[in-house]
Design a protein around this motif. Sequence first.
Motif, PDB file in Angstrom:
ATOM      1  N   ILE A  11       0.856  -1.184   0.000  1.00 25.37           N
ATOM      2  CA  ILE A  11       0.000   0.000   0.000  1.00 25.37           C
ATOM      3  C   ILE A  11       0.891   1.232   0.000  1.00 25.37           C
ATOM      4  O   ILE A  11       1.784   1.356   0.842  1.00 25.37           O
ATOM      5  N   VAL A  12       0.650   2.135  -0.933  1.00 26.41           N
ATOM      6  CA  VAL A  12       1.364   3.412  -0.957  1.00 26.41           C
ATOM      7  C   VAL A  12       0.328   4.527  -0.953  1.00 26.41           C
ATOM      8  O   VAL A  12      -0.533   4.594  -1.834  1.00 26.41           O
ATOM      9  N   THR A  13       0.384   5.395   0.036  1.00 21.34           N
ATOM     10  CA  THR A  13      -0.548   6.519   0.085  1.00 21.34           C
ATOM     11  C   THR A  13       0.085   7.762  -0.536  1.00 21.34           C
ATOM     12  O   THR A  13       1.310   7.884  -0.601  1.00 21.34           O
ATOM     13  N   GLY A  14      -0.773   8.643  -1.005  1.00 25.50           N
ATOM     14  CA  GLY A  14      -0.261   9.797  -1.735  1.00 25.50           C
ATOM     15  C   GLY A  14       0.432   9.359  -3.004  1.00 25.50           C
ATOM     16  O   GLY A  14       1.377  10.006  -3.473  1.00 25.50           O
ATOM     17  N   ALA A  15      -0.059   8.262  -3.590  1.00 24.48           N
ATOM     18  CA  ALA A  15       0.641   7.626  -4.707  1.00 24.48           C
ATOM     19  C   ALA A  15       0.234   8.183  -6.062  1.00 24.48           C
ATOM     20  O   ALA A  15       0.710   7.699  -7.088  1.00 24.48           O
ATOM     21  N   GLY A  16      -0.613   9.199  -6.073  1.00 25.73           N
ATOM     22  CA  GLY A  16      -1.033   9.774  -7.335  1.00 25.73           C
ATOM     23  C   GLY A  16      -0.047  10.754  -7.932  1.00 25.73           C
ATOM     24  O   GLY A  16      -0.194  11.157  -9.088  1.00 25.73           O
ATOM     25  N   SER A  17       0.968  11.132  -7.178  1.00 25.87           N
ATOM     26  CA  SER A  17       1.958  12.093  -7.671  1.00 25.87           C
ATOM     27  C   SER A  17       3.199  12.040  -6.789  1.00 25.87           C
ATOM     28  O   SER A  17       3.208  11.395  -5.741  1.00 25.87           O
ATOM     29  N   GLY A  18       4.247  12.721  -7.233  1.00 26.37           N
ATOM     30  CA  GLY A  18       5.435  12.938  -6.411  1.00 26.37           C
ATOM     31  C   GLY A  18       6.122  11.684  -5.914  1.00 26.37           C
ATOM     32  O   GLY A  18       6.299  10.703  -6.640  1.00 26.37           O
ATOM     33  N   ILE A  19       6.521  11.727  -4.649  1.00 28.40           N
ATOM     34  CA  ILE A  19       7.258  10.619  -4.042  1.00 28.40           C
ATOM     35  C   ILE A  19       6.415   9.346  -4.030  1.00 28.40           C
ATOM     36  O   ILE A  19       6.913   8.250  -4.295  1.00 28.40           O
ATOM     37  N   GLY A  20       5.129   9.481  -3.735  1.00 28.80           N
ATOM     38  CA  GLY A  20       4.261   8.312  -3.704  1.00 28.80           C
ATOM     39  C   GLY A  20       4.158   7.640  -5.055  1.00 28.80           C
ATOM     40  O   GLY A  20       4.205   6.405  -5.153  1.00 28.80           O
ATOM     41  N   ARG A  21       3.995   8.419  -6.110  1.00 31.47           N
ATOM     42  CA  ARG A  21       3.957   7.863  -7.460  1.00 31.47           C
ATOM     43  C   ARG A  21       5.255   7.135  -7.781  1.00 31.47           C
ATOM     44  O   ARG A  21       5.248   6.001  -8.294  1.00 31.47           O
ATOM     45  N   ALA A  22       6.383   7.774  -7.481  1.00 28.06           N
ATOM     46  CA  ALA A  22       7.676   7.152  -7.763  1.00 28.06           C
ATOM     47  C   ALA A  22       7.835   5.847  -6.999  1.00 28.06           C
ATOM     48  O   ALA A  22       8.358   4.853  -7.535  1.00 28.06           O
ATOM     49  N   ALA A  23       7.371   5.819  -5.749  1.00 27.56           N
ATOM     50  CA  ALA A  23       7.467   4.596  -4.951  1.00 27.56           C
ATOM     51  C   ALA A  23       6.570   3.506  -5.508  1.00 27.56           C
ATOM     52  O   ALA A  23       6.973   2.335  -5.611  1.00 27.56           O
ATOM     53  N   ALA A  24       5.337   3.858  -5.878  1.00 27.23           N
ATOM     54  CA  ALA A  24       4.418   2.868  -6.429  1.00 27.23           C
ATOM     55  C   ALA A  24       4.980   2.252  -7.703  1.00 27.23           C
ATOM     56  O   ALA A  24       4.939   1.021  -7.891  1.00 27.23           O
ATOM     57  N   LEU A  25       5.525   3.075  -8.576  1.00 29.56           N
ATOM     58  CA  LEU A  25       6.116   2.562  -9.816  1.00 29.56           C
ATOM     59  C   LEU A  25       7.329   1.690  -9.533  1.00 29.56           C
ATOM     60  O   LEU A  25       7.534   0.653 -10.190  1.00 29.56           O
ATOM     61  N   GLN A 220      15.015  14.461  -6.732  1.00 28.76           N
ATOM     62  CA  GLN A 220      13.931  13.959  -7.561  1.00 28.76           C
ATOM     63  C   GLN A 220      13.116  12.952  -6.756  1.00 28.76           C
ATOM     64  O   GLN A 220      13.656  12.282  -5.869  1.00 28.76           O
ATOM     65  N   PRO A 221      11.828  12.812  -7.030  1.00 27.84           N
ATOM     66  CA  PRO A 221      11.013  11.855  -6.278  1.00 27.84           C
ATOM     67  C   PRO A 221      11.570  10.436  -6.304  1.00 27.84           C
ATOM     68  O   PRO A 221      11.452   9.698  -5.314  1.00 27.84           O
ATOM     69  N   GLU A 222      12.194  10.058  -7.399  1.00 28.56           N
ATOM     70  CA  GLU A 222      12.741   8.704  -7.523  1.00 28.56           C
ATOM     71  C   GLU A 222      13.871   8.445  -6.529  1.00 28.56           C
ATOM     72  O   GLU A 222      14.082   7.305  -6.116  1.00 28.56           O
ATOM     73  N   GLU A 223      14.579   9.510  -6.129  1.00 26.00           N
ATOM     74  CA  GLU A 223      15.641   9.346  -5.142  1.00 26.00           C
ATOM     75  C   GLU A 223      15.069   9.040  -3.769  1.00 26.00           C
ATOM     76  O   GLU A 223      15.626   8.241  -3.002  1.00 26.00           O
ATOM     77  N   GLN A 224      13.962   9.676  -3.442  1.00 24.22           N
ATOM     78  CA  GLN A 224      13.282   9.366  -2.177  1.00 24.22           C
ATOM     79  C   GLN A 224      12.683   7.954  -2.233  1.00 24.22           C
ATOM     80  O   GLN A 224      12.768   7.192  -1.260  1.00 24.22           O
ATOM     81  N   ALA A 225      12.100   7.606  -3.367  1.00 24.10           N
ATOM     82  CA  ALA A 225      11.486   6.282  -3.524  1.00 24.10           C
ATOM     83  C   ALA A 225      12.516   5.172  -3.369  1.00 24.10           C
ATOM     84  O   ALA A 225      12.210   4.115  -2.805  1.00 24.10           O
ATOM     85  N   ALA A 226      13.725   5.390  -3.842  1.00 21.56           N
ATOM     86  CA  ALA A 226      14.760   4.366  -3.735  1.00 21.56           C
ATOM     87  C   ALA A 226      15.074   4.043  -2.278  1.00 21.56           C
ATOM     88  O   ALA A 226      15.305   2.881  -1.916  1.00 21.56           O
TER      89      ALA A 226
END
Length: 253
Positions: A11-25, A220-226
């Motif tokens: 489950i990823v919340t706030g996943a429609g944009s930003g860090i959440g989107r990057a994490a979901a992907l 970048q959001p992808e750096e937080q997602a990593a």
Amino acid sequence: MTADLNGRSVIVTGAGSGIGRAAALAFSGLGDRVVVADLNADGADAVVKEIEQAGGTALAVTGDLSEQAVVDRVTATAVEQFGGVDVLVNNAGIMDSMSAVADVSDHEWERVLRVNLTAPFMLTRAVLPHMLAAGRGAIVNTASEASLRGSAAGAAYTASKHGVVGLTKSLAVMYRRQGIRTNAVCPGGTATAIAVDADRTAHGPAVLAPHFVNLGRMAQPEEQAAVILFLASEAAGNINGAILPVDDGWSAV
């Protein structure tokens, strides 16, 4: 990380944009099945479409996560469709107006605390029985640079993110013997769509402005997602209760 995350229910919340989107992907890219939770239906649906077009599996659940009915729907979707909850990423949040305490309205205080702190508490409470039944689970909370200091946001946001740190540490202590780990990332400046509606002439923004000189490089959001992916992985199997700045050294200044 590929082997131990593959096929989990996330489950990823706030996943429609930003860090959440990057994490979901990113989770989906490892083969995980993702519940994309967001207030914005268009954003959530777009992320699900991206995941599906890449061959992954995802479902969108939209609504205000500070409402119990939405929390219940998010949890039920993960459990009924994906068989449980292996990873919870409490990422959804809103910014304040950088207001000093004397200028914070009741509405701003209550809304920011409700979304940033109460909602993660409610969703964590909802998924815990499923993690406890499985004897394992990883929770990653998105805190903030503002959870480490008093000079990175207004009073409401700062208090809410300090609360996220306290919640993270309490969970880590309470449930480590049951195989559940809880950690938090503390993003510094990150290129997302989160909005700051601040009157620069007001006391709070005027006091805070000089402290952003040492902000550092915008992430970048992808750096937080990593980092979120790492904390959710078995590679971080002995990391529990960590509050990890991801801020290009801003917190070290």
